[in-house]
Design a protein around this motif. Structure first.
Motif, mmCIF file in Angstrom:
data_model
loop_
_atom_site.group_PDB
_atom_site.id
_atom_site.type_symbol
_atom_site.label_atom_id
_atom_site.label_comp_id
_atom_site.label_asym_id
_atom_site.label_seq_id
_atom_site.Cartn_x
_atom_site.Cartn_y
_atom_site.Cartn_z
ATOM 1 N N TRP A 197 -6.587 -10.222 2.106
ATOM 2 C CA TRP A 197 -6.060 -9.132 2.931
ATOM 3 C C TRP A 197 -6.687 -7.803 2.516
ATOM 4 O O TRP A 197 -7.125 -7.011 3.361
ATOM 5 C CB TRP A 197 -4.548 -9.044 2.790
ATOM 6 N N ARG A 198 -6.711 -7.544 1.216
ATOM 7 C CA ARG A 198 -7.227 -6.264 0.726
ATOM 8 C C ARG A 198 -8.697 -6.082 1.074
ATOM 9 O O ARG A 198 -9.121 -4.996 1.486
ATOM 10 C CB ARG A 198 -7.010 -6.166 -0.783
ATOM 11 N N GLN A 199 -9.476 -7.122 0.904
ATOM 12 C CA GLN A 199 -10.894 -7.025 1.231
ATOM 13 C C GLN A 199 -11.096 -6.796 2.723
ATOM 14 O O GLN A 199 -11.919 -5.966 3.134
ATOM 15 C CB GLN A 199 -11.618 -8.288 0.779
ATOM 16 N N GLU A 200 -10.339 -7.498 3.534
ATOM 17 C CA GLU A 200 -10.452 -7.375 4.987
ATOM 18 C C GLU A 200 -10.068 -5.980 5.464
ATOM 19 O O GLU A 200 -10.666 -5.449 6.404
ATOM 20 C CB GLU A 200 -9.553 -8.423 5.651
ATOM 21 N N LEU A 201 -9.090 -5.378 4.799
ATOM 22 C CA LEU A 201 -8.576 -4.069 5.219
ATOM 23 C C LEU A 201 -9.236 -2.908 4.482
ATOM 24 O O LEU A 201 -8.915 -1.750 4.757
ATOM 25 C CB LEU A 201 -7.063 -4.024 4.992
ATOM 26 N N ASN A 202 -10.155 -3.220 3.572
ATOM 27 C CA ASN A 202 -10.837 -2.196 2.775
ATOM 28 C C ASN A 202 -9.843 -1.374 1.954
ATOM 29 O O ASN A 202 -9.889 -0.139 1.934
ATOM 30 C CB ASN A 202 -11.673 -1.267 3.657
ATOM 31 N N ILE A 203 -8.955 -2.068 1.278
ATOM 32 C CA ILE A 203 -7.981 -1.422 0.403
ATOM 33 C C ILE A 203 -8.314 -1.747 -1.054
ATOM 34 O O ILE A 203 -8.382 -2.908 -1.435
ATOM 35 C CB ILE A 203 -6.545 -1.886 0.716
ATOM 36 N N LYS A 204 -8.525 -0.706 -1.837
ATOM 37 C CA LYS A 204 -8.710 -0.856 -3.275
ATOM 38 C C LYS A 204 -7.379 -0.508 -3.930
ATOM 39 O O LYS A 204 -7.022 0.669 -4.026
ATOM 40 C CB LYS A 204 -9.826 0.059 -3.772
ATOM 41 N N PRO A 205 -6.621 -1.515 -4.365
ATOM 42 C CA PRO A 205 -5.265 -1.254 -4.862
ATOM 43 C C PRO A 205 -5.243 -0.452 -6.155
ATOM 44 O O PRO A 205 -6.213 -0.440 -6.913
ATOM 45 C CB PRO A 205 -4.711 -2.660 -5.084
ATOM 46 N N VAL A 206 -4.130 0.212 -6.378
ATOM 47 C CA VAL A 206 -3.914 0.947 -7.621
ATOM 48 C C VAL A 206 -3.571 -0.077 -8.692
ATOM 49 O O VAL A 206 -2.535 -0.741 -8.619
ATOM 50 C CB VAL A 206 -2.764 1.959 -7.463
ATOM 51 N N THR A 207 -4.428 -0.234 -9.680
ATOM 52 C CA THR A 207 -4.233 -1.280 -10.688
ATOM 53 C C THR A 207 -3.923 -0.746 -12.077
ATOM 54 O O THR A 207 -3.668 -1.527 -12.992
ATOM 55 C CB THR A 207 -5.471 -2.189 -10.769
ATOM 56 N N ASP A 208 -3.961 0.564 -12.262
ATOM 57 C CA ASP A 208 -3.605 1.124 -13.564
ATOM 58 C C ASP A 208 -2.882 2.451 -13.386
ATOM 59 O O ASP A 208 -2.796 2.979 -12.277
ATOM 60 C CB ASP A 208 -4.834 1.283 -14.464
ATOM 61 N N GLY A 209 -2.361 2.968 -14.474
ATOM 62 C CA GLY A 209 -1.559 4.182 -14.423
ATOM 63 C C GLY A 209 -0.092 3.836 -14.204
ATOM 64 O O GLY A 209 0.232 2.765 -13.676
ATOM 65 N N PRO A 210 0.820 4.713 -14.593
ATOM 66 C CA PRO A 210 2.259 4.431 -14.477
ATOM 67 C C PRO A 210 2.740 4.298 -13.049
ATOM 68 O O PRO A 210 3.838 3.807 -12.813
ATOM 69 C CB PRO A 210 2.907 5.643 -15.168
ATOM 70 N N TRP A 211 1.927 4.721 -12.075
ATOM 71 C CA TRP A 211 2.298 4.598 -10.668
ATOM 72 C C TRP A 211 1.791 3.297 -10.057
ATOM 73 O O TRP A 211 1.924 3.076 -8.865
ATOM 74 C CB TRP A 211 1.758 5.791 -9.881
ATOM 75 N N LEU A 237 1.815 -0.802 -9.549
ATOM 76 C CA LEU A 237 2.686 -1.972 -9.563
ATOM 77 C C LEU A 237 2.397 -2.856 -10.765
ATOM 78 O O LEU A 237 3.292 -3.468 -11.347
ATOM 79 C CB LEU A 237 2.450 -2.754 -8.263
ATOM 80 N N TYR A 238 1.130 -2.879 -11.167
ATOM 81 C CA TYR A 238 0.708 -3.768 -12.244
ATOM 82 C C TYR A 238 1.076 -3.229 -13.621
ATOM 83 O O TYR A 238 0.852 -3.905 -14.623
ATOM 84 C CB TYR A 238 -0.792 -4.028 -12.129
ATOM 85 N N ALA A 239 1.634 -2.023 -13.675
ATOM 86 C CA ALA A 239 2.088 -1.458 -14.946
ATOM 87 C C ALA A 239 3.605 -1.540 -15.083
ATOM 88 O O ALA A 239 4.156 -1.069 -16.074
ATOM 89 C CB ALA A 239 1.655 0.001 -15.043
ATOM 90 N N ASP A 240 4.264 -2.164 -14.118
ATOM 91 C CA ASP A 240 5.728 -2.227 -14.105
ATOM 92 C C ASP A 240 6.196 -3.323 -15.045
ATOM 93 O O ASP A 240 6.037 -4.525 -14.776
ATOM 94 C CB ASP A 240 6.227 -2.494 -12.681
ATOM 95 N N SER A 241 6.802 -2.925 -16.148
ATOM 96 C CA SER A 241 7.254 -3.901 -17.164
ATOM 97 C C SER A 241 8.362 -4.808 -16.656
ATOM 98 O O SER A 241 8.605 -5.876 -17.218
ATOM 99 C CB SER A 241 7.726 -3.149 -18.411
ATOM 100 N N ARG A 242 9.022 -4.406 -15.574
ATOM 101 C CA ARG A 242 10.109 -5.219 -15.026
ATOM 102 C C ARG A 242 9.597 -6.499 -14.360
ATOM 103 O O ARG A 242 10.369 -7.439 -14.130
ATOM 104 C CB ARG A 242 10.903 -4.411 -13.998
ATOM 105 N N LEU A 243 8.325 -6.524 -14.045
ATOM 106 C CA LEU A 243 7.806 -7.645 -13.271
ATOM 107 C C LEU A 243 7.321 -8.813 -14.126
ATOM 108 O O LEU A 243 7.139 -9.917 -13.618
ATOM 109 C CB LEU A 243 6.666 -7.160 -12.366
ATOM 110 N N GLY A 244 7.100 -8.578 -15.418
ATOM 111 C CA GLY A 244 6.677 -9.656 -16.282
ATOM 112 C C GLY A 244 5.425 -10.336 -15.740
ATOM 113 O O GLY A 244 4.408 -9.691 -15.507
#
Length: 255
Positions: free
Chosen positions: A227-241, A243-250
């Motif tokens: 989906w991301r490649q098709e839509l040309n979306i580079k997701p936010v993968t670091d920084g406190p903002w 999703l991948y930095a959310d400790s609640r998600l394990g």
């Protein structure tokens, strides 16, 4: 004391309307129903008309407006059985880990009175999907980023007003500059950080293909990276903002 320029614009009626909307926006972080009420008040104004015009410039979005597709409600149990790494599986894992209600938004009416009513419904139904696709965390640290994607794509008035109000309120209340190593919650109170989130979200939206016409409900089993490649979306993968930095998600997320 009179004012040379503002008096012609800031009539008592317009000032009252602005303050009413700003009050709803200021409380949106505490109560999501404030956002729904804000969207209701903006459903038929000039800003919504401009949003409709922006969507009509894209053939697929114009078709979506005409069709007014609703789609089935999100079924978390069914999505948890989808392929690992799919959009539906990822969405369900995140929502389950956080204990969020996938049907948090107002239900669709039997029929939509205006295009604005439909836009409001569709934006809220797909809001958490946008969090998953863009990688913005599902709390106050990521909200300005993810809502600004819709601002960048079709100037959705509710989110545009929330962006503007966030900057205005921070102008008056922020008393700190961004510093290295600043606590994320403290960072989120600075004017500079909010401006950055809004700017980054708008740029992500402008770079991506239109998200409004996508019937996510019919492609939940597809890999999220596809989906991301098709839509040309580079997701936010670091920084406190992120999703991948959310400790609640394990281990709820797959990279």
């Amino acid at each position: 004391m009179g004012y040379r320029y503002i008096n012609s614009l800031a009539t008592p009626d317009s000032v009252h309307k602005f303050l009413e909307l700003a009050d709803l926006a200021a409380g949106s972080g505490q109560d999501v129903h404030n956002v729904f009420e804000l969207s209701r008040k903006l459903r038929a104004g000039i800003q919504m008309q401009l949003s409709v015009q922006a969507l009509q410039q894209d053939p697929a979005s114009a078709k979506m407006l005409e069709e007014k597709y609703v789609g089935p409600p999100y079924d978390i149990e069914a999505m948890l059985k989808m392929p690992k790494g799919s959009l539906g599986w990822t969405y369900a894992r995140v929502m389950s880990a956080l204990g969020y209600d996938p049907q948090f938004y107002p239900p669709a009416p039997p029929s939509f009175e205006t295009d604005g009513d439909y836009i409001n419904f569709r934006v809220f139904k797909t809001h958490d999907i946008h969090h998953i696709i863009t990688g913005y965390i599902l709390d106050a640290l990521g909200e300005l980023g993810v809502i600004s994607v819709s601002v960048g794509q079709f100037r959705y008035p509710t989110f545009l007003f929330l962006d503007l109000t966030a900057l205005l309120l921070s102008f008056f209340t922020s008393d700190k500059l961004i510093e290295p190593g600043m606590d994320p919650r403290e960072l989120n109170q600075t004017l500079g950080h909010k401006f950055r989130l809004i700017s980054d979200g708008i740029e992500m939206g402008r770079a991506a293909k239109p998200l409004f016409p996508i019937k996510w409900e019919e492609g939940l089993d597809r890999p999220i990276e596809q989906w991301r490649q098709e839509l040309n979306i580079k997701p936010v993968t670091d920084g406190p903002w992120s999703l991948y930095a959310d400790s609640r998600l394990g281990n709820a997320l797959e990279m």
